[in-house]
Design a protein around this motif. Structure first.
Motif, PDB file in Angstrom:
ATOM      1  N   ALA A 109      -0.776   3.449  16.589  1.00  0.00           N
ATOM      2  CA  ALA A 109      -1.099   3.229  15.176  1.00  0.00           C
ATOM      3  C   ALA A 109      -0.922   4.510  14.361  1.00  0.00           C
ATOM      4  CB  ALA A 109      -2.527   2.706  15.054  1.00  0.00           C
ATOM      5  N   GLN A 110      -1.342   5.648  14.923  1.00  0.00           N
ATOM      6  CA  GLN A 110      -1.206   6.926  14.217  1.00  0.00           C
ATOM      7  C   GLN A 110       0.267   7.283  14.005  1.00  0.00           C
ATOM      8  OE1 GLN A 110      -3.410   9.726  16.585  1.00  0.00           O
ATOM      9  NE2 GLN A 110      -5.360   8.655  16.290  1.00  0.00           N
ATOM     10  N   GLU A 111       1.088   7.045  15.025  1.00  0.00           N
ATOM     11  CA  GLU A 111       2.521   7.329  14.904  1.00  0.00           C
ATOM     12  C   GLU A 111       3.165   6.421  13.866  1.00  0.00           C
ATOM     13  OE1 GLU A 111       6.278   9.098  15.833  1.00  0.00           O
ATOM     14  OE2 GLU A 111       4.175   9.714  16.118  1.00  0.00           O
ATOM     15  N   LEU A 112       2.755   5.156  13.831  1.00  0.00           N
ATOM     16  CA  LEU A 112       3.291   4.221  12.846  1.00  0.00           C
ATOM     17  C   LEU A 112       2.941   4.665  11.427  1.00  0.00           C
ATOM     18  CD1 LEU A 112       4.757   1.555  12.259  1.00  0.00           C
ATOM     19  CD2 LEU A 112       2.558   0.385  12.506  1.00  0.00           C
ATOM     20  N   ILE A 113       1.699   5.085  11.220  1.00  0.00           N
ATOM     21  CA  ILE A 113       1.281   5.561   9.897  1.00  0.00           C
ATOM     22  C   ILE A 113       2.090   6.790   9.488  1.00  0.00           C
ATOM     23  CG2 ILE A 113      -0.639   6.608   8.629  1.00  0.00           C
ATOM     24  CD1 ILE A 113      -2.504   4.776  10.289  1.00  0.00           C
ATOM     25  N   ARG A 114       2.323   7.698  10.444  1.00  0.00           N
ATOM     26  CA  ARG A 114       3.104   8.910  10.147  1.00  0.00           C
ATOM     27  C   ARG A 114       4.514   8.553   9.704  1.00  0.00           C
ATOM     28  NH1 ARG A 114       6.889  12.144  12.083  1.00  0.00           N
ATOM     29  NH2 ARG A 114       7.292  10.834  13.916  1.00  0.00           N
ATOM     30  N   LEU A 115       5.138   7.618  10.417  1.00  0.00           N
ATOM     31  CA  LEU A 115       6.503   7.215  10.074  1.00  0.00           C
ATOM     32  C   LEU A 115       6.545   6.477   8.732  1.00  0.00           C
ATOM     33  CD1 LEU A 115       7.669   6.038  13.612  1.00  0.00           C
ATOM     34  CD2 LEU A 115       8.551   8.006  12.358  1.00  0.00           C
ATOM     35  N   ILE A 149      14.369   7.362  16.983  1.00  0.00           N
ATOM     36  CA  ILE A 149      13.530   8.060  17.965  1.00  0.00           C
ATOM     37  C   ILE A 149      12.074   7.623  17.818  1.00  0.00           C
ATOM     38  CG2 ILE A 149      12.648  10.322  18.653  1.00  0.00           C
ATOM     39  CD1 ILE A 149      15.390  11.468  17.713  1.00  0.00           C
ATOM     40  N   GLY A 150      11.619   7.500  16.561  1.00  0.00           N
ATOM     41  CA  GLY A 150      10.243   7.072  16.314  1.00  0.00           C
ATOM     42  C   GLY A 150       9.973   5.676  16.835  1.00  0.00           C
ATOM     43  N   ILE A 151      10.936   4.772  16.679  1.00  0.00           N
ATOM     44  CA  ILE A 151      10.777   3.400  17.177  1.00  0.00           C
ATOM     45  C   ILE A 151      10.666   3.405  18.696  1.00  0.00           C
ATOM     46  CG2 ILE A 151      11.877   1.146  17.376  1.00  0.00           C
ATOM     47  CD1 ILE A 151      10.804   1.725  14.583  1.00  0.00           C
ATOM     48  N   ALA A 152      11.494   4.221  19.351  1.00  0.00           N
ATOM     49  CA  ALA A 152      11.437   4.309  20.818  1.00  0.00           C
ATOM     50  C   ALA A 152      10.061   4.799  21.273  1.00  0.00           C
ATOM     51  CB  ALA A 152      12.530   5.244  21.335  1.00  0.00           C
ATOM     52  N   LYS A 153       9.505   5.770  20.542  1.00  0.00           N
ATOM     53  CA  LYS A 153       8.182   6.285  20.900  1.00  0.00           C
ATOM     54  C   LYS A 153       7.112   5.227  20.644  1.00  0.00           C
ATOM     55  CE  LYS A 153       5.001  10.133  20.140  1.00  0.00           C
ATOM     56  NZ  LYS A 153       4.724  11.354  19.344  1.00  0.00           N
ATOM     57  N   ASP A 169      18.811 -13.555   7.727  1.00  0.00           N
ATOM     58  CA  ASP A 169      19.965 -13.428   8.623  1.00  0.00           C
ATOM     59  C   ASP A 169      19.878 -12.206   9.526  1.00  0.00           C
ATOM     60  OD1 ASP A 169      21.215 -15.724   7.621  1.00  0.00           O
ATOM     61  OD2 ASP A 169      22.102 -14.612   5.954  1.00  0.00           O
ATOM     62  N   ASP A 170      18.725 -11.564   9.564  1.00  0.00           N
ATOM     63  CA  ASP A 170      18.562 -10.379  10.403  1.00  0.00           C
ATOM     64  C   ASP A 170      18.240 -10.809  11.831  1.00  0.00           C
ATOM     65  OD1 ASP A 170      17.063  -8.119  11.759  1.00  0.00           O
ATOM     66  OD2 ASP A 170      17.654  -7.120   9.905  1.00  0.00           O
ATOM     67  N   TYR A 171      19.123 -10.452  12.756  1.00  0.00           N
ATOM     68  CA  TYR A 171      18.943 -10.942  14.125  1.00  0.00           C
ATOM     69  C   TYR A 171      17.674 -10.395  14.780  1.00  0.00           C
ATOM     70  CZ  TYR A 171      20.295  -6.673  16.648  1.00  0.00           C
ATOM     71  OH  TYR A 171      20.323  -5.411  17.179  1.00  0.00           O
ATOM     72  N   LYS A 172      17.239  -9.200  14.379  1.00  0.00           N
ATOM     73  CA  LYS A 172      16.025  -8.646  14.973  1.00  0.00           C
ATOM     74  C   LYS A 172      14.788  -9.437  14.556  1.00  0.00           C
ATOM     75  CE  LYS A 172      17.745  -3.916  15.460  1.00  0.00           C
ATOM     76  NZ  LYS A 172      17.563  -2.500  15.082  1.00  0.00           N
ATOM     77  N   VAL A 173      14.752  -9.871  13.305  1.00  0.00           N
ATOM     78  CA  VAL A 173      13.634 -10.694  12.835  1.00  0.00           C
ATOM     79  C   VAL A 173      13.670 -12.056  13.521  1.00  0.00           C
ATOM     80  CG1 VAL A 173      12.522 -11.720  10.819  1.00  0.00           C
ATOM     81  CG2 VAL A 173      13.644  -9.487  10.619  1.00  0.00           C
ATOM     82  N   ILE A 180       9.729   0.585   5.784  1.00  0.00           N
ATOM     83  CA  ILE A 180      11.071   0.055   5.972  1.00  0.00           C
ATOM     84  C   ILE A 180      11.065  -1.052   7.021  1.00  0.00           C
ATOM     85  CG2 ILE A 180      12.223   2.180   5.254  1.00  0.00           C
ATOM     86  CD1 ILE A 180      12.544   2.927   8.186  1.00  0.00           C
ATOM     87  N   LYS A 181      12.157  -1.805   7.036  1.00  0.00           N
ATOM     88  CA  LYS A 181      12.238  -2.970   7.919  1.00  0.00           C
ATOM     89  C   LYS A 181      12.019  -2.606   9.385  1.00  0.00           C
ATOM     90  CE  LYS A 181      16.201  -4.547   9.058  1.00  0.00           C
ATOM     91  NZ  LYS A 181      17.572  -5.077   8.970  1.00  0.00           N
ATOM     92  N   GLU A 182      12.594  -1.499   9.829  1.00  0.00           N
ATOM     93  CA  GLU A 182      12.465  -1.105  11.232  1.00  0.00           C
ATOM     94  C   GLU A 182      11.006  -0.909  11.624  1.00  0.00           C
ATOM     95  OE1 GLU A 182      14.533   0.117   9.118  1.00  0.00           O
ATOM     96  OE2 GLU A 182      16.565  -0.112   9.932  1.00  0.00           O
ATOM     97  N   LEU A 183      10.205  -0.343  10.709  1.00  0.00           N
ATOM     98  CA  LEU A 183       8.794  -0.112  11.003  1.00  0.00           C
ATOM     99  C   LEU A 183       7.988  -1.404  10.905  1.00  0.00           C
ATOM    100  CD1 LEU A 183       8.243   3.312   9.206  1.00  0.00           C
ATOM    101  CD2 LEU A 183       8.748   2.862  11.616  1.00  0.00           C
ATOM    102  N   GLN A 184       8.387  -2.305  10.023  1.00  0.00           N
ATOM    103  CA  GLN A 184       7.747  -3.616   9.980  1.00  0.00           C
ATOM    104  C   GLN A 184       7.968  -4.356  11.298  1.00  0.00           C
ATOM    105  OE1 GLN A 184       8.452  -5.991   6.351  1.00  0.00           O
ATOM    106  NE2 GLN A 184       9.235  -4.122   5.405  1.00  0.00           N
ATOM    107  N   LEU A 185       9.190  -4.263  11.811  1.00  0.00           N
ATOM    108  CA  LEU A 185       9.494  -4.891  13.098  1.00  0.00           C
ATOM    109  C   LEU A 185       8.663  -4.281  14.217  1.00  0.00           C
ATOM    110  CD1 LEU A 185      13.377  -5.152  12.778  1.00  0.00           C
ATOM    111  CD2 LEU A 185      11.840  -7.081  13.177  1.00  0.00           C
ATOM    112  N   ALA A 186       8.540  -2.957  14.215  1.00  0.00           N
ATOM    113  CA  ALA A 186       7.753  -2.285  15.250  1.00  0.00           C
ATOM    114  C   ALA A 186       6.296  -2.713  15.184  1.00  0.00           C
ATOM    115  CB  ALA A 186       7.872  -0.774  15.098  1.00  0.00           C
ATOM    116  N   ASN A 187       5.775  -2.881  13.982  1.00  0.00           N
ATOM    117  CA  ASN A 187       4.379  -3.291  13.821  1.00  0.00           C
ATOM    118  C   ASN A 187       4.175  -4.724  14.312  1.00  0.00           C
ATOM    119  OD1 ASN A 187       1.697  -2.919  13.047  1.00  0.00           O
ATOM    120  ND2 ASN A 187       2.067  -3.756  11.005  1.00  0.00           N
ATOM    121  N   ALA A 188       5.119  -5.611  13.981  1.00  0.00           N
ATOM    122  CA  ALA A 188       5.024  -6.996  14.452  1.00  0.00           C
ATOM    123  C   ALA A 188       5.133  -7.057  15.972  1.00  0.00           C
ATOM    124  CB  ALA A 188       6.127  -7.837  13.812  1.00  0.00           C
TER     125      ALA A 188
END
Length: 683
Positions: free
Chosen positions: A296-302, A278-282, A342-346, A309-317
């Motif tokens: 940026a504030q939402e990313l810091i909160r998460l 849900i956080g990534i979608a937001k 081997d991570d397809y998202k990266v 975690i990897k999901e948040l690194q991806l969101a930041n990139a």
């Protein structure tokens, strides 16, 4: 969805109830049957092991003991028992079915298919054999044949719930395989039939939504995500899907609204396992709306809650890329791939940023690597499609006729062919044919031009474009004149808000009959600068010095300060200022004042770059004033209209009209009109 595992589970219970029916009458083994029925495999194993110590040849006890072993994962021990029983009772149908199922536990589908085939030859109308054979075929991706046998099983026992559930998963697996093979219409037909047979089924609706997304039909996908809400099937998944499709449809406010509704609903139902998703979608919706501070504030909160975690690194990139900080985003993905190769998202992230930087050759390789890691994935399919589209060959064609109040008439036809990209090179060629006519002189002149060139992405910061060609003029039937023409330019982009171009261009004066006859070459030396901010405020400036073969020189400056009110369709308002001057006046041939100034305001509305738009349009309305040397100020108007239709992703056609009474718009300085058609064709 692991369709095979679900089908196997259905078969397990079906066989359990079917094959222990006779034994249920045997009260001394009832306790063991209860253990099997309740899924207490370990207790069932101990019970039947003890029972067999007293009656080692009891057929039913041996079957149940082997099943208890197999259902715990001790499949080799179970197989040994079933093979021994099959040899002892070669015509026993029940033992044969259990052995076939044991092969399925061990994923020995070839042996399972062979055994089921033998059993079906003995009794083609056996419900369990048809069901097991259907599941074995499905496990081998033989979906068409699997579909036939599950239908046969249902005809034998039409009210069997297990078979109906198994049918759903076999049909969905078949539709999924068709979708992966690009057979979207057939896949859609199967899924829609399932949707009617299994109304309000969550998995079927989601499969339909994913199918439409892979077909690049986000509007249809959005309808199915909305149905998850309206039919009360899965509210959270509905909100998340609606936010995602709204991004694809460029509906910014909707995307953010649905993401926030998903967040509120997730808190309401305490969906802690979905909080990161849900956080990534937001985060994505905030970034898409360019609400960078809140993002940026939402990313810091998460990050505080879940760590980096990897999901948040991806969101930041992804945030860096969407903001235009391509190099920052590339570095972030490059760091991630060191530990997530081997991570397809990266891999997709790297493909996206490299394609945005113009390195589509490398981007395509990363996209294919992602496909190997996650074949059939929706985002992978879309990424490969986007990169391939950016590399495809295409042609641009243009045909127009123009006239001015100085009795100059011109008609032109040209075509430009861009070849398929070769690594990071894009070769192209251009040919044009022009006829200039003067009714006063009753005379025509002709000009043919042929150019060959290439574009090349030199580095992540520099791109160059060079071409060379020839101009063949026929000012009268008795003479032909040829000249060398060409251009070289260097584009630099050091950050997301600044672009700087330097260029040299050589071309021929060709507006009128007299200009073609005088064979005047122009050598332009110039630079362009573009600046754009996050809030939509931008500036474009150009300075150009022109030296001509008639020894005249021109200085030209143009500046445009604008504000983007909306991005899709694009709506811009702004002011333009231009100034130019020549060393000496040659008004008999071309507009060449000592000093010329023009100030104007404009509004521009267009959607030509919206890839999903079918009806295409562009309107540019300009009003201003001009001052020519010492003359009084004069009002000016310009109007540019384009209207057309995109018949497919590879073909669009537009008609256009231009009007201007601003002196700098034509070489002659006269009011002019132009009408034409143009097209883009992909190959």
């Amino acid at each position: 969805m692991n369709y095979q595992r679900v089908n196997l589970r259905i078969l397990v219970f079906c066989l359990l109830f079917h094959f222990c029916a006779v034994a249920n009458a045997q009260n001394e083994m009832q306790k063991g049957f209860d253990f099997l029925e309740n899924g207490e495999w370990g207790k069932a194993e101990l019970f039947f092991k003890n029972y067999l110590s007293n009656e080692p040849d009891n057929r039913t006890a041996n079957i149940c003991y082997a099943r208890a072993l197999g259902l715990q994962g001790k499949t080799e021990l179970a197989e040994d028992i079933f093979i021994r029983l099959d040899r002892k009772y070669p015509q026993d149908y029940e033992i044969g079915l259990n052995l076939a199922e044991c092969y399925m536990w061990q994923k020995q589908t070839e042996k399972a298919l062979q055994k089921y085939s033998e059993l079906l030859r003995l009794d083609p109308n056996n419900y369990v054999a048809n069901l097991g054979y259907a599941n074995a075929l499905s496990a081998q991706n033989s979906f068409r044949l699997s579909k036939d046998y599950i239908d046969r099983a249902i005809r034998i026992d039409p009210n069997n719930e297990e078979a109906l559930v198994s049918k759903k998963y076999i049909y969905m697996a078949f539709a999924d395989s068709l979708r992966t093979d690009g057979l979207y219409k057939t896949s859609e037909t199967i899924l829609k039939e399932l949707d009617e047979e299994y109304p309000n089924d969550r998995e079927i609706r989601l499969n339909l939504a994913v199918l439409y997304l892979m077909e690049n039909r986000p509007i249809n996908a959005k309808d199915y995500y909305r149905s998850l809400l309206t039919d009360g099937i899965d509210t959270l998944e509905g909100y998340l899907g609606l936010s995602y499709t709204s991004i694809l449809l460029n509906r910014k406010k909707e995307a953010l609204r649905y993401a926030k509704q998903a967040e509120s609903f997730g808190k309401k139902i305490k969906a802690e396992d979905q909080e990161v998703r849900i956080g990534i979608a937001k985060l994505d919706a905030l970034a898409f709306n360019k609400e960078w501070d809140e993002n940026a504030q939402e990313l810091i909160r998460l990050q505080k809650r879940f760590g980096n975690i990897k999901e948040l690194q991806l969101a930041n990139a992804r945030r860096s890329v969407w903001r235009g900080n391509f190099e920052e985003g590339r570095r972030a993905y490059a760091e991630m791939i060191k530990v997530n190769e081997d991570d397809y998202k990266v891999l997709l992230g790297l493909a996206e940023v490299l394609n945005a930087q113009g390195f589509s050759h490398q981007a395509l390789q990363y996209a294919y690597d992602a496909k190997e890691t996650s074949p059939g994935n929706l985002d992978v399919v879309r990424a490969i499609r986007n990169v391939q589209n950016s590399r495809q060959a295409y042609g641009q064609f243009n045909l127009y006729s123009s006239s001015d109040n100085g009795s100059n008439e011109t008609s032109l036809a040209d075509g430009k062919l861009f070849l398929h990209m070769i690594k990071n090179f894009r070769p192209y060629s251009k040919i044009s044919y022009q006829r200039a006519y003067s009714p006063i002189l009753a005379k025509s002149s002709y000009l043919t031009q042929l150019v060959f060139g290439t574009e090349h992405n030199l580095t992540r910061f520099f791109k160059w474009d060079a071409n060379l060609g020839w101009s063949f003029a026929s000012p009268n039937p008795e003479s032909d004149v040829s000249n060398v023409i060409g251009e070289i330019s260097l584009t630099s982009r050091f950050n997301r808000i600044n672009t700087l171009d330097f260029f040299y261009r050589r071309e021929m004066h060709s507006y009128s009959v007299d200009l073609i006859a005088n064979n005047i070459a122009m050598n332009h030396y110039g630079m362009n600068y573009n600046f754009i901010t996050d809030i939509g405020l931008g500036f474009y400036g150009q300075y150009m010095l022109t030296s001509q073969s008639d020894t005249n020189f021109r200085n030209l400056f143009f500046g445009s300060l604008y504000f983007t009110l909306r991005e899709s369709p694009s709506i811009k308002v702004g002011v333009n200022y231009s100034q130019m001057g020549y060393d000496f006046n040659r008004g008999d041939l071309y507009f060449s004042p000592d000093i010329y100034r023009n100030t104007e305001a404009f509004i521009q509305v267009l959607n030509l770059f919206d890839q999903r738009a079918k009806i295409l349009y562009h309107l540019n309305l300009v009003f201003g004033t001009q001052k020519i040397e010492v003359q009084n100020n004069q009002s000016t108007q310009r109007l540019d209209i384009e209207f057309g239709y995109r018949f497919s992703k590879r073909f669009d056609l537009l008609a256009y009209y231009n009007f201007s009474n601003a002196a700098q718009s034509t070489v002659s300085g006269f009011t002019f009109n132009r009408i034409g058609i143009k097209s883009r064709v992909g190959f």
